[in-house]
Design an enzyme around this catalytic site. Structure first.
Site, mmCIF file in Angstrom:
data_model
loop_
_atom_site.group_PDB
_atom_site.id
_atom_site.type_symbol
_atom_site.label_atom_id
_atom_site.label_comp_id
_atom_site.label_asym_id
_atom_site.label_seq_id
_atom_site.Cartn_x
_atom_site.Cartn_y
_atom_site.Cartn_z
ATOM 1 N N LYS A 1 -11.599 12.903 0.059
ATOM 2 C CA LYS A 1 -10.833 14.050 0.539
ATOM 3 C C LYS A 1 -10.835 13.790 -1.678
ATOM 4 O O LYS A 1 -10.155 14.652 -2.399
ATOM 5 C CB LYS A 1 -9.041 13.161 0.461
ATOM 6 C CG LYS A 1 -9.036 13.540 2.129
ATOM 7 C CD LYS A 1 -9.258 14.945 2.058
ATOM 8 C CE LYS A 1 -9.082 15.394 4.241
ATOM 9 N NZ LYS A 1 -9.470 16.454 4.107
ATOM 10 N N SER B 1 -6.199 15.689 -0.098
ATOM 11 C CA SER B 1 -4.724 14.384 0.306
ATOM 12 C C SER B 1 -4.386 13.751 -0.775
ATOM 13 O O SER B 1 -4.883 12.796 -1.256
ATOM 14 C CB SER B 1 -5.238 13.729 1.680
ATOM 15 O OG SER B 1 -4.829 12.641 1.776
ATOM 16 N N TYR C 1 -12.352 7.724 3.854
ATOM 17 C CA TYR C 1 -11.329 9.247 4.245
ATOM 18 C C TYR C 1 -10.857 9.449 2.963
ATOM 19 O O TYR C 1 -11.376 10.350 2.471
ATOM 20 C CB TYR C 1 -9.864 9.168 4.498
ATOM 21 C CG TYR C 1 -9.533 9.812 5.142
ATOM 22 C CD1 TYR C 1 -9.566 11.245 5.954
ATOM 23 C CD2 TYR C 1 -8.326 9.862 4.364
ATOM 24 C CE1 TYR C 1 -8.669 12.301 5.997
ATOM 25 C CE2 TYR C 1 -7.524 10.857 4.414
ATOM 26 C CZ TYR C 1 -7.880 11.980 4.965
ATOM 27 O OH TYR C 1 -6.985 13.037 5.395
ATOM 28 N N TYR D 1 -1.665 3.266 8.524
ATOM 29 C CA TYR D 1 -1.242 4.108 6.968
ATOM 30 C C TYR D 1 -0.355 2.203 6.493
ATOM 31 O O TYR D 1 -0.139 2.207 5.562
ATOM 32 C CB TYR D 1 -0.001 4.739 6.666
ATOM 33 C CG TYR D 1 -1.711 5.893 6.692
ATOM 34 C CD1 TYR D 1 -1.802 6.408 5.871
ATOM 35 C CD2 TYR D 1 -1.990 7.121 7.938
ATOM 36 C CE1 TYR D 1 -2.523 7.543 5.550
ATOM 37 C CE2 TYR D 1 -2.973 8.050 7.522
ATOM 38 C CZ TYR D 1 -2.889 8.217 6.028
ATOM 39 O OH TYR D 1 -3.839 9.948 6.471
#
Length: 263
Positions: free
Chosen positions: A159, A142, A155, A200
Site C-alpha cells: 500500500k 491504506s 500488505y 489488527y
C-alpha cells in the site's frame, strides 16, 4: 449529479468498499463498469448491476483479473468499446496479508504485489490510453502504510507503493490534464474486516474487548462505513478536486495517537 454522463470503471466492485463506490458514483449520474475477478463473484456483481439499474442508474459488469496486465488492458478496451469512452478509473481491487517475517514466502510476495501494486499500475496504464483531459484516477492505498501493525509488513509495503505511485505519476499524467490520487481508508465495516479484524490487534491485547480497544483508539469510536469511503472517492473524481493530484487522502477516523502508542 456531479458525475452526470461520465463513464467510470471500478475494479473489485462486487462487495465492500468497491460496491459502495460503484453505488455512489452511479447515484451521482455516472455510468459504472463494475469489475469482478472470478466467475464465483459474477453473481454478486450482476446482482449489484440489477439493483442499480432498477433504481434508474446505469451499470454493467465486466470480468477481469487485474493481477494480469493483459486482462487490465482487455477490461478497459471492453469498457471503451461498450460505452464509447472512459472518464474515471477507481482501482479498488486488493487483497490482505498477515504473516511473520520468517513465514513470508516468494509466493506470498507475488500474490500480494501482483494485485495491490502491479494490478493498480497496469489498470492505470490501460485506462490512461482512453482518459481525456479532465480524466480522474483514484487508486487504493491504506492507513496501514503509515502505522505499525504486527505481522502486517507485506500488505503495508504494497500500500505504501501505491502512494509512491500516485505521487510520481501525477506530473506525467498532469501533462495530459489527468489527475491521479489515492484513497487510504482506515478500519471499515466490510466482510474483509470481519475476516481479518482480529489480526489488527497486537497479541498482547488479545484479551481486551474489541469495544474497549475501539474506544481507546477511535476519534469517532466506530469503524467507517463503506459509504463514507465512497464519499471521499466521489470528491476526488469530481470537478471539486480539479486541482488535487499526486495525493493520498487518508480517511482514518478510527486511528488516533493511541494506535501509535502500541508501536
Amino acid at each position: 449529479m456531479k458525475l452526470n454522463g461520465k463513464i467510470a470503471v471500478v475494479t473489485g466492485a462486487s462487495r465492500g468498499i468497491g460496491k459502495a463506490i460503484a453505488t455512489r458514483l452511479a447515484s451521482e449520474g455516472a455510468i459504472v463498469a463494475i469489475n469482478y475477478r472470478e466467475d464465483a463473484k459474477a453473481k454478486p456483481a450482476e446482482a449489484l448491476v440489477s439493483e442499480l439499474n432498477s433504481k434508474g442508474f446505469k451499470a454493467q459488469a465486466f470480468r477481469a483479473d487485474v493481477s494480469k496486465p493483459t486482462e487490465c488492458h482487455t477490461l478497459l478496451d471492453d469498457v471503451a468499446k461498450t460505452f464509447g469512452r472512459v472518464d474515471i478509473l477507481v482501482s479498488n481491487a486488493g487483497i490482505e496479508h498477515f504473516g511473520k517475517l520468517e513465514e513470508i514466502t516468494a509466493q506470498d510476495f507475488e500474490r500480494v504485489f501482483s494485485v495491490n501494486v502491479a494490478g493498480q499500475l497496469f489498470v492505470t496504464q490501460a485506462a490512461s490510453r482512453y482518459l481525456p483531459s479532465g480524466g480522474r484516477i483514484v487508486l487504493t492505498s491504506s492507513v496501514s502504510a503509515q502505522i505499525s501493525i504486527f505481522h502486517h509488513t507485506l500488505y503495508a509495503a504494497s500500500k505504501a507503493a501505491v502512494s509512491a505511485m500516485v505521487l510520481n505519476l501525477a506530473p506525467e499524467l498532469g501533462e495530459r490534464g489527468i489527475t491521479i490520487n489515492a484513497i487510504a481508508p482506515g478500519g471499515t465495516a466490510t466482510d474483509m474486516a470481519k475476516e481479518n479484524g482480529k489480526l489488527y490487534t497486537h497479541p498482547a491485547l488479545q484479551n481486551v474487548s474489541p469495544e474497549a480497544l475501539l474506544k481507546s483508539k477511535a476519534s469517532l469510536q466506530r469503524l467507517a462505513q463503506p459509504e463514507e469511503i465512497a464519499a471521499a472517492v466521489t470528491f476526488l473524481v469530481s470537478d471539486d478536486a480539479s486541482y488535487v493530484t499526486g495525493s493520498t487522502l487518508a480517511v482514518p477516523g478510527f486511528l488516533t495517537s493511541a494506535e501509535k502508542s502500541l508501536r
